[in-house]
Design a protein around this motif. Structure first.
Motif, short mmCIF file in Angstrom:
data_model
loop_
_atom_site.label_atom_id
_atom_site.label_comp_id
_atom_site.label_asym_id
_atom_site.label_seq_id
_atom_site.Cartn_x
_atom_site.Cartn_y
_atom_site.Cartn_z
N LEU A 2 56.80 60.02 31.70
CA LEU A 2 56.56 58.87 30.81
C LEU A 2 56.54 57.60 31.65
O LEU A 2 57.40 57.39 32.51
N GLU A 3 55.54 56.77 31.39
CA GLU A 3 55.38 55.59 32.22
C GLU A 3 55.02 54.37 31.37
O GLU A 3 54.07 54.41 30.59
N LEU A 4 55.80 53.31 31.50
CA LEU A 4 55.50 52.05 30.83
C LEU A 4 54.96 51.07 31.88
O LEU A 4 55.56 50.91 32.94
N ARG A 5 53.83 50.47 31.56
CA ARG A 5 53.21 49.54 32.51
C ARG A 5 53.04 48.18 31.85
O ARG A 5 52.27 48.02 30.92
N GLN A 6 53.79 47.25 32.37
CA GLN A 6 53.63 45.83 31.99
C GLN A 6 53.67 45.62 30.47
O GLN A 6 52.86 44.87 29.92
N ILE A 7 54.61 46.32 29.81
CA ILE A 7 54.70 46.18 28.35
C ILE A 7 55.18 44.78 27.97
O ILE A 7 56.22 44.31 28.45
N THR A 8 54.40 44.15 27.12
CA THR A 8 54.70 42.78 26.70
C THR A 8 54.64 42.71 25.18
O THR A 8 53.73 43.25 24.57
N GLN A 9 55.67 42.10 24.60
CA GLN A 9 55.69 41.98 23.14
C GLN A 9 56.36 40.67 22.76
O GLN A 9 57.30 40.21 23.41
N GLY A 37 69.66 42.40 20.32
CA GLY A 37 68.51 41.52 20.14
C GLY A 37 67.63 41.38 21.36
O GLY A 37 66.65 40.64 21.36
N SER A 38 67.95 42.12 22.44
CA SER A 38 67.17 41.97 23.67
C SER A 38 65.85 42.74 23.63
O SER A 38 65.01 42.56 24.51
N GLY A 39 65.69 43.60 22.63
CA GLY A 39 64.39 44.27 22.48
C GLY A 39 64.41 45.76 22.81
O GLY A 39 63.35 46.37 22.96
N LYS A 40 65.58 46.36 22.88
CA LYS A 40 65.69 47.79 23.23
C LYS A 40 64.99 48.67 22.18
O LYS A 40 64.19 49.53 22.53
N SER A 41 65.31 48.44 20.92
CA SER A 41 64.70 49.26 19.86
C SER A 41 63.20 48.98 19.77
O SER A 41 62.41 49.89 19.50
N THR A 42 62.83 47.74 20.02
CA THR A 42 61.40 47.39 20.02
C THR A 42 60.67 48.19 21.09
O THR A 42 59.61 48.77 20.84
N LEU A 43 61.25 48.25 22.28
CA LEU A 43 60.63 49.01 23.37
C LEU A 43 60.50 50.49 23.01
O LEU A 43 59.45 51.10 23.24
N LEU A 44 61.55 51.02 22.40
CA LEU A 44 61.53 52.44 22.00
C LEU A 44 60.43 52.69 20.96
O LEU A 44 59.73 53.71 21.03
N SER A 45 60.27 51.78 20.02
CA SER A 45 59.27 52.01 18.98
C SER A 45 57.85 51.84 19.55
O SER A 45 56.91 52.46 19.05
N ILE A 46 57.71 51.05 20.60
CA ILE A 46 56.41 50.97 21.28
C ILE A 46 56.11 52.29 21.98
O ILE A 46 55.00 52.82 21.91
N VAL A 47 57.13 52.87 22.63
CA VAL A 47 56.94 54.17 23.29
C VAL A 47 56.58 55.23 22.25
O VAL A 47 55.72 56.07 22.48
N ALA A 48 57.23 55.17 21.10
CA ALA A 48 56.97 56.15 20.04
C ALA A 48 55.62 55.93 19.36
O ALA A 48 55.13 56.82 18.68
N GLY A 49 55.05 54.75 19.53
CA GLY A 49 53.76 54.45 18.91
C GLY A 49 53.89 53.85 17.52
O GLY A 49 52.91 53.72 16.80
N PHE A 60 51.43 58.94 29.56
CA PHE A 60 52.21 60.18 29.59
C PHE A 60 51.41 61.24 30.33
O PHE A 60 50.27 61.54 29.96
N ASP A 61 52.01 61.80 31.35
CA ASP A 61 51.37 62.84 32.18
C ASP A 61 49.92 62.50 32.51
O ASP A 61 49.01 63.31 32.28
N GLY A 62 49.73 61.30 33.01
CA GLY A 62 48.41 60.92 33.49
C GLY A 62 47.43 60.47 32.42
O GLY A 62 46.27 60.22 32.70
N GLN A 63 47.90 60.36 31.17
CA GLN A 63 47.02 59.94 30.08
C GLN A 63 47.51 58.63 29.48
O GLN A 63 48.70 58.46 29.22
N ASN A 64 46.58 57.72 29.27
CA ASN A 64 46.92 56.47 28.60
C ASN A 64 47.03 56.73 27.10
O ASN A 64 46.03 57.03 26.44
N ILE A 65 48.25 56.63 26.55
CA ILE A 65 48.46 56.97 25.13
C ILE A 65 48.77 55.73 24.29
O ILE A 65 49.22 55.84 23.16
N THR A 66 48.48 54.56 24.85
CA THR A 66 48.84 53.31 24.16
C THR A 66 48.29 53.26 22.74
O THR A 66 48.96 52.78 21.82
N GLN A 67 47.08 53.77 22.54
CA GLN A 67 46.44 53.70 21.22
C GLN A 67 46.66 54.98 20.39
O GLN A 67 46.17 55.07 19.27
#
Ligand SMILES: Nc1ncnc2c1ncn2[C@@H]1O[C@H](COP(=O)(O)OP(=O)(O)OP(=O)(O)O)[C@@H](O)[C@H]1O
Ligand SMILES: [Mg+2]
Length: 214
Positions: A2-9, A37-49, A60-67
């Motif tokens: 699993l890889e997060l790249r430059q996640i901004t919210q 309030g630092s954004g931990k749950s927000t980050l998790l929900s972004i990972v979950a989609g 994830f495993d070489g695939q861009n799953i952002t969308q």
């Protein structure tokens, strides 16, 4: 992996996540610490989609799953208020994810019972979840999360509703089940001792950025 790249919210004017980078390998447990309030749950929900980042990518495993929609990611997400179904018994709670994946009900129930045996909960199969203690409910929630063989596991303060002694007892048990699954695991916690006991490494979210926790 699993890889997060430059996640901004941000919500409105306020920047919350400012270019967060993180890699979690298969079999690795990374603890995510940080103030309320630092954004931990927000980050998790972004990972979950469950929400889109304003900028950045989830891979994830070489695939861009952002969308990619959440159900297609095959990630398991477990919140602090683990949200078991009160109208279902323990076995059907655990079978739920399989039935949702269109496994026939009798087969799903059999598999759920096997999973409950692994978790030492088989004798509760026919009980309503509200008849179980908090710790037992938490075990059911993990069994339900892992039975679908998710590709990654996202835990948001999984023990926060439990008393201090039980929290400590649950660490080792959860760690064993997570190790068996051998998938990338992201564990949000307030508790540094919990992070040390369960995680391969810890990162801390401060002012929208991740710092290695030393
Ligand atoms: N959908 C939303 N709309 C607007 N603001 C939000 C939304 N979701 C979260 N926030 C705000 O973003 C900030 C971070 O929230 P988040 O739940 O990610 O923090 P957290 O680190 O998980 O905190 P805690 O440790 O208390 O669980 C908070 O100030 C919260 O009020
Ligand atoms: Mg949170």
């Amino acid at each position: 992996m699993l890889e997060l790249r430059q996640i901004t919210q941000d919500y409105g004017e306020r920047p919350l996540l400012c270019g967060v980078n993180l890699t979690v390998a298969a079999g690795e447990v990374v603890a995510l610490l940080g103030p309320s309030g630092s954004g931990k749950s927000t980050l998790l929900s972004i990972v979950a989609g469950l929400q889109m980042p304003r900028d950045g990518e989830v891979w994830f495993d070489g695939q861009n799953i952002t969308q990619m929609p959440p159900h297609k990611r095959h990630f398991a997400l477990m919140f602090q208020d683990f949200a078991l179904f009160a109208h279902l018994n323990v076995q059907d709670n655990v079978a739920f994810g399989l039935i949702e994946q269109r496994m026939p009900k009798p087969q799903a129930r059999t598999k759920a019972l096997q999973m409950l045996e692994v978790f030492g909960l088989a004798h509760y199969a026919q009980q309503r979840v509200w008849q179980l203690s908090g710790g037992e409910q938490q075990r059911v929630a993990l069994a339900r999360a892992l039975i679908t063989r998710p590709r990654a596991l996202l835990l948001d303060e999984p023990f926060s509703a439990l008393d201090a002694d039980l929290r400590v007892a649950m660490r080792q048990e959860f760690s064993q089940h997570i190790a068996q699954a051998a998938i990338p695991t992201l564990l949000v916690t307030h508790d540094v001792a919990e992070a040390q006991a369960m995680a391969s490494r810890a990162v801390r979210l401060v002012d929208g950025r991740l710092k290695a926790d030393t």
